[in-house]
Structure formats: C-alpha cells, structure tokens
Scaffold this motif. Sequence first.
Motif, PDB file in Angstrom:
ATOM      1  N   LYS A 346     -21.550  20.731  29.563  1.00  0.00           N
ATOM      2  CA  LYS A 346     -20.559  21.212  30.230  1.00  0.00           C
ATOM      3  C   LYS A 346     -19.429  20.186  29.921  1.00  0.00           C
ATOM      4  N   THR A 347     -18.238  20.547  30.175  1.00  0.00           N
ATOM      5  CA  THR A 347     -17.035  19.892  29.651  1.00  0.00           C
ATOM      6  C   THR A 347     -16.315  19.619  31.033  1.00  0.00           C
ATOM      7  N   SER A 348     -15.435  18.359  31.021  1.00  0.00           N
ATOM      8  CA  SER A 348     -14.828  17.995  32.016  1.00  0.00           C
ATOM      9  C   SER A 348     -13.158  18.523  32.130  1.00  0.00           C
ATOM     10  N   PHE A 349     -12.919  19.643  31.107  1.00  0.00           N
ATOM     11  CA  PHE A 349     -11.554  20.073  30.990  1.00  0.00           C
ATOM     12  C   PHE A 349     -11.858  21.542  30.965  1.00  0.00           C
ATOM     13  N   ASP A 350     -10.619  22.230  31.033  1.00  0.00           N
ATOM     14  CA  ASP A 350     -10.691  23.622  30.935  1.00  0.00           C
ATOM     15  C   ASP A 350     -10.425  24.159  29.470  1.00  0.00           C
ATOM     16  N   PRO A 351     -11.418  24.677  28.993  1.00  0.00           N
ATOM     17  CA  PRO A 351     -11.473  25.095  27.617  1.00  0.00           C
ATOM     18  C   PRO A 351     -10.219  26.185  27.285  1.00  0.00           C
ATOM     19  N   CYS A 352      -9.552  26.629  28.255  1.00  0.00           N
ATOM     20  CA  CYS A 352      -8.707  27.689  28.215  1.00  0.00           C
ATOM     21  C   CYS A 352      -7.368  27.238  27.813  1.00  0.00           C
ATOM     22  N   THR A 353      -7.330  25.853  28.090  1.00  0.00           N
ATOM     23  CA  THR A 353      -5.978  25.218  27.715  1.00  0.00           C
ATOM     24  C   THR A 353      -5.925  24.925  26.218  1.00  0.00           C
ATOM     25  N   GLN A 354      -4.847  24.456  25.589  1.00  0.00           N
ATOM     26  CA  GLN A 354      -4.793  23.931  24.164  1.00  0.00           C
ATOM     27  C   GLN A 354      -5.628  22.985  23.768  1.00  0.00           C
ATOM     28  N   ILE A 355      -6.106  23.318  22.445  1.00  0.00           N
ATOM     29  CA  ILE A 355      -7.295  22.347  22.089  1.00  0.00           C
ATOM     30  C   ILE A 355      -6.652  20.851  21.897  1.00  0.00           C
ATOM     31  N   THR A 356      -5.238  20.975  21.668  1.00  0.00           N
ATOM     32  CA  THR A 356      -4.816  19.478  21.872  1.00  0.00           C
ATOM     33  C   THR A 356      -4.685  18.881  22.981  1.00  0.00           C
ATOM     34  N   ASP A 357      -4.918  19.582  24.302  1.00  0.00           N
ATOM     35  CA  ASP A 357      -5.130  18.809  25.334  1.00  0.00           C
ATOM     36  C   ASP A 357      -6.456  18.579  26.034  1.00  0.00           C
ATOM     37  N   TRP A 358      -7.426  18.788  25.185  1.00  0.00           N
ATOM     38  CA  TRP A 358      -8.719  18.696  25.506  1.00  0.00           C
ATOM     39  C   TRP A 358      -9.020  17.199  25.438  1.00  0.00           C
ATOM     40  N   GLU A 359      -9.943  16.959  26.539  1.00  0.00           N
ATOM     41  CA  GLU A 359     -10.427  15.388  26.819  1.00  0.00           C
ATOM     42  C   GLU A 359     -11.604  15.115  25.696  1.00  0.00           C
ATOM     43  N   HIS A 411     -30.471  30.744  35.302  1.00  0.00           N
ATOM     44  CA  HIS A 411     -29.536  31.799  35.342  1.00  0.00           C
ATOM     45  C   HIS A 411     -28.324  31.232  35.881  1.00  0.00           C
ATOM     46  N   ARG A 412     -28.011  30.027  35.938  1.00  0.00           N
ATOM     47  CA  ARG A 412     -26.580  29.381  36.315  1.00  0.00           C
ATOM     48  C   ARG A 412     -25.786  28.499  35.360  1.00  0.00           C
ATOM     49  N   ILE A 413     -26.135  28.427  34.389  1.00  0.00           N
ATOM     50  CA  ILE A 413     -25.273  27.780  33.218  1.00  0.00           C
ATOM     51  C   ILE A 413     -24.077  28.028  33.206  1.00  0.00           C
ATOM     52  N   GLU A 414     -23.699  29.579  33.137  1.00  0.00           N
ATOM     53  CA  GLU A 414     -22.481  30.144  33.100  1.00  0.00           C
ATOM     54  C   GLU A 414     -21.842  30.562  34.410  1.00  0.00           C
ATOM     55  N   PRO A 420     -18.897  24.651  38.882  1.00  0.00           N
ATOM     56  CA  PRO A 420     -17.392  25.151  38.270  1.00  0.00           C
ATOM     57  C   PRO A 420     -16.749  24.564  36.831  1.00  0.00           C
ATOM     58  N   ARG A 421     -17.563  23.683  36.479  1.00  0.00           N
ATOM     59  CA  ARG A 421     -17.256  23.232  35.247  1.00  0.00           C
ATOM     60  C   ARG A 421     -17.526  24.074  33.952  1.00  0.00           C
ATOM     61  N   ALA A 422     -16.773  24.390  32.853  1.00  0.00           N
ATOM     62  CA  ALA A 422     -17.074  24.955  31.945  1.00  0.00           C
ATOM     63  C   ALA A 422     -17.962  24.454  30.863  1.00  0.00           C
ATOM     64  N   THR A 423     -18.728  25.464  30.112  1.00  0.00           N
ATOM     65  CA  THR A 423     -19.519  24.993  29.178  1.00  0.00           C
ATOM     66  C   THR A 423     -18.767  24.680  27.948  1.00  0.00           C
ATOM     67  N   ASP A 424     -19.434  23.696  27.168  1.00  0.00           N
ATOM     68  CA  ASP A 424     -18.657  23.246  25.809  1.00  0.00           C
ATOM     69  C   ASP A 424     -18.655  24.527  24.868  1.00  0.00           C
ATOM     70  N   PRO A 425     -17.229  24.866  24.374  1.00  0.00           N
ATOM     71  CA  PRO A 425     -17.132  25.926  23.821  1.00  0.00           C
ATOM     72  C   PRO A 425     -17.262  26.121  22.221  1.00  0.00           C
TER      73      PRO A 425
END
Length: 722
Positions: A346-359, A411-414, A420-425
Amino acid sequence: MASMCETCQGLQKHLQVFEERDQADRLAATQWVNTTLPSLRRSSANCRACALLVQAILLHHSRFSGADEESVGVVVESFESSTVEIAQDHLSIEVRWKSASNGVDVQDEIKESYPDLKLEIFTDQNEHSPYSAIGPGRHIAETFLDDAGVKASRDLINECLTNHARCRHVKPHVQPATLPKRVLDVLIDDPSKGVRLHESQYDEVEEHYEYGEYLALSYCRGIGRGIPQTTSKTLKAYKQGIPWASFPRAFQEAILLTRSRGFRWLWIDSLCIIQDDPLERIAEAMNMGEIFGNAFVTLAATSSVDTSQGLFPPRDPPFRLQTSDISRGSPSKVYVREQPLHYSFKTSFDPCTQITDWELPLNTSRESDVQTPLLRRAWTYAERLLSPRVLHFTRSEMILECSEGYQCECHRIENPTYDPRATDPIKQLFARIADATKKAAKSNDEQMDGVTSQLADTSITETRSQKREEALQIWTYIVTEYTNKRITYDADRLLAIAAVAKTFSKFLDSGYIAGQWTCSTINLLWYPNDSTHCRRPKRIPSRNIPSWSWASIEGSPILFDTASAMDLACSASFSSKPHDRRSAWSPLSGDKLRLTASMATDVSFRADSNTEYSLVRNGVSVEFRPDVVPPRGADAMDSGEKLVCVLVCMTFRSSIVGIVLKESKSHPQVYRRVGRFECYEVHVDEKEAEPEDAEALFSYWFPEVKDMMQLDEGPMRTYVVV
C-alpha cells in the motif's frame, strides 16, 4: 426489557441508530464503537457484546503490551454486504495506540491514521451469530498445499488470465513460452525419480531455447548457507539428479507447488546459473527480463528472511470464541483473527497525483521489514517488476500481483471500503511501458503512436517529449525504490537493475550508461535522501562507476528532479561520437561526461559546521549539501577550497538547481561531482537583511548575463567529469 448498550448497541443491526448521512456513506460502513479500551472494559461489565470485543482485543494484547492503556483507541465497524463481494459480513475492530499524543483526546485522533492493529470477528459460512453485526467471513486456506490452498492459488491466477487484457495468457500451441538456458525438471510424471537439472536445447536458426511452460522462484538468500549451487564441478552430477535432502525448505516447497499445479519446469537462480562462472552470471542477469518475463508465474517467498524458513510461512489459526445465543438457548461460536495485512503493498499517497508529488521511498517502516522481508531486497524488486505475475506467500494469505493490479484471498486488497489506501502502482506502470514497447510498430513514428495508445490511461500526452518525460519519471521512481532496498554485494547495484533498464531503453530510444539515460541532462540532478549515511563504492577495475552516476553513492535512497520550469542552457555529452547518444549501452560502467553550460562559475566551499555547508562567491552565500556528509576520501573539501557550480535549470519550486564539481589534483581540468546544488534563497554576507529570493543569485554570481533568454548564444564552459 433490557436497555440498549450505549457503547455498542449490542451489536444488533435493528438497534443501530443511524445519524443523518447520504446513501453512499450509509452503505459503506456502520460504526458501532468509537471509544478507548478502558471505557470499553467498563462497559463490558454490563454488556455481553462489549465483553466479546474486549476478549477479542486482549487475545492480541502482546501487540500493545508496552502502551499506556488510556491511549489505546478502539473503533468497531461492520460493512453492508450489498456493496461488496459476498461473504464479507465480518465485524472489523481497529485498535490504535502509536498515533495518540499526550494531551490530545484519543477519540480526536482515532481516525487520523491507519490502525496499528486491525482485527475481524466472523462466523463460519451459513452459521448464526447472536450478534447480527457479526456475519460470515472470507475463507482463507490454513495451508498452502492442501486442496483449499491449491484451489485458492488457481482461482487467483485464473481470474488474472481470464479478465485482464494485459495478462491474458496466450495458448502454448499459438505462442509457447521459451525456456531459460537451464531449468529444474521436477519430473511430475514420476516424482519418485527426484529432481534434475535440465539444459535447454538451443535452436540456432530461430535463436531461442526450446519451448515450455515454467515457474520461477524469488526468495531471500539470507547468509546463503545451505543453498545448493550449480558450479562447474556440480553441473554434471546435477544433470543426473539433485538429492532431495540438499534442497532447503523454500526450494522443496516450490517444487511441490510446481508439481501440484501440473508444471514440469522450475527456475531457481542458484541452480540454473553456474555460480562460479562470472561471465555467465552477468549474461544471465542481463537476460532477467526474458527469464522472469516468460515465466507463467513467479513464486515469491515474501515473508521469509531466508530459504530455511520456506516458501510457505506458518499461519496463525483464528481464535475461537464461545458466545451464548439467548434467543436460541444454545452456545454459538465466532472467530477472531488479525485482518490479512496488505501494508507493504500500500501507498501513503494518492497515485492519481503527478509522480513528482509522490512520497518516496515507499514503506520504510520496521513493520514492512518484519512482515515482508523479500520486498526489501534489490534483486527481488527487479524480479517482481519483470514478472507478468507474482504470487506472494505472506503470513496471512496469498497475494497475486500482476500487470493490472492485485488480488488476495480475503478479496480486500483493492477495495477502498476496507482500506482506503491505494496499492503501489509501479508494477502496473512498468508493465504498460513493456507492453507498449512489445506491441509498437517497427518504424519510429508508428512505434510512438502505438506507445501512445497503450499508455493512454497513464496520462502520457501525445507529444514525444512528454511521453519520454513521463517514462523518465517512472524510471526515477523505480531507482528511488530500488536504492532503498538492500543488496548483499554493492558491486551488483547496476547489474541487478540492468534488465529493467533494457525494457526502458526500447521505449526511450536512448543510450544508457552506468544508470544514466543519455537523452536526459535533468536526470543528472539526483541527490541522496540522507547524505550522512552515504559512502562511495569500492572501485572495481572492470566496472568503473563515475561520480556523475547515482550508483556512485551507496547508503541512502536516491531522489531526482525530473521536471524543469526553465532550462539554463546546460547540456551533457556522454560520448565523443554523436550517434552513440541513442545507441550507447553500457549498463555496468561509464567513463567521461562532458558538461557544457552557460551559467557555470568558480565558488568557494565553506564549512559552517560539521554538517552544514555553503558555497560563496562575491560575498554571497547559498546552502550546499554534499553527496557525502561529512565530505571524506575523494569527496574531502577544506573551507576556502575552490569548486565549480554548474547551474542546470530552474524548478517549479522557484529554486535554482545545479551540480557542484571538484577539480582533480592529479588530473587538472578533470572534475568529480561532489554534490547537487539547490538554491531557495540568497544570503548576502555581513548584512543583517532578510535573505533574497533564489533569482537574485543570477545578478550576484553572473552579473555579465543581461538577457536570460539568450543564454544559448552566450559563451559556454565545458567540464570533463569522471
């Protein structure tokens, strides 16, 4: 008539008092409890449902035994099965204690972070619970090789093959997979004969080895003891047979699983590569894209620190709790277990944001190390990216990671309803690049059009420069994560990622030297996340790692600047031959770099303290962070020593970024990189005025520059960097 419990409403759905909220929130979850553990204890004296919750939590008391109980917060929720998959009617208990701060109400912080412990209470399928909020839970196989375990793994993979367009398996008679140079023959038709090493026949006309479906194993070597290895001495004997007792537990379990799935071939690096042949080891490492890319599935010993712990980690069975069903006058049983952990995926950020803003880097916590040690290794990170499917065996369940996402037994990972955390993309982003490259047409124009269609959903626009920029951002994400992983031999850092770079090279249409793409000057602006832990690698004569390469720094994750608001007329040449800019391929070593810039100047190095440094010119200073802190060895610098600062670009952060060089004492006019320079503000020495904005640097250090838009037409300085 018994009164309703104010703490939990008796966990009875017909007693639940809903607050006003919209339909979507109402269907997502019902909150029963939001309190502290001491408060729940007090309520349990008069409420059987609260007593059940306390019992479930205290069965896991070892997890928070050192915490102040007053700081332990509890949230209990159930989910509406109409909005999720069938058999997800468990009761969720979230327990937090690490995030609570002194002087802050626990309940104010209780929903601010992912819980430190997450439990679930559930019944067997078709079983009745005296508490209507507790329904049946999702079945998870107790062992991986029993009928239920084999069926679960088959179901996960079949879902991937059937419903994922990018993963859909091509029938062997249409496009069969090519075997690696060597594989293990597990002799599925007669297991009594054991296991032997098989050398694939090479077709010189078709230029490939024989066809066959096979699995691959990804594992932590640990200290490496007890691992059988194919060497020039054991090769002949292993082709006749390998004694079963010589296999560590992880190898044995991988062989058994391969047989149970009906496959004959299995690839394990220590046995399928001749370990005392350095040339073969390098050649096969370069071929990792084909080895793992052609495997039907990669079996990952994700929760094992070494091969002795096996492929299948032990699973803790759920606790069984006895309850009383007053309405029926009979005992009833429910189960409690820790919810399957998806933390490391899981990620602590929103992967829908720009990659440059990823933590970045992702998941550096101790919990990630303990739960999924395989994911902290550099070699296996590359294997994970290159494989079409990876079946992770963790302490709680199986997780299938593929080119289009994740699946798991629970059946819950996604499913954001439960987490609510997103999976690593990153695997999915890398897979799209690999897939687009394979399917693109031969001509360059057709290739870029094909790449565009394949990468439409990654927000890569239709201009070539923007597509390349997006791919370079994905590459820098991978390097940051990769340099955060552990590797046994530092000399292998460029080798272990070479096959990943090979995939990118086809997409970027660029040369690649010692970790650096020749199409990008911006990518030279890498920097260590923490210079105080950094060191330069030991020199290996056959693998020269130049100071301008990110691989020249060890001990810290490497971060990048990937977007420029303004180019300051700086360019890099990696070869004296212009045509080599696109065709150069030297993944393990590099030589001289010629850095040409309009805005480059001599500066003085100043040590303000043991860990704080500045660059000074014309009475104006700016902060400077060397690559190695404190500077030592080849990076050693004395206060007052002359350095060269080369400005490369301005960023969207309103800062000026460049590279700092030190001239070689033994080779005049030859330089080494000693750090990256980023100026946010300018300090005029001997003045008490507030610092000025970064742009003031131009007028102080480069007063001769009158028009910033004409830098390309002005005088240039060139530096040879090694």
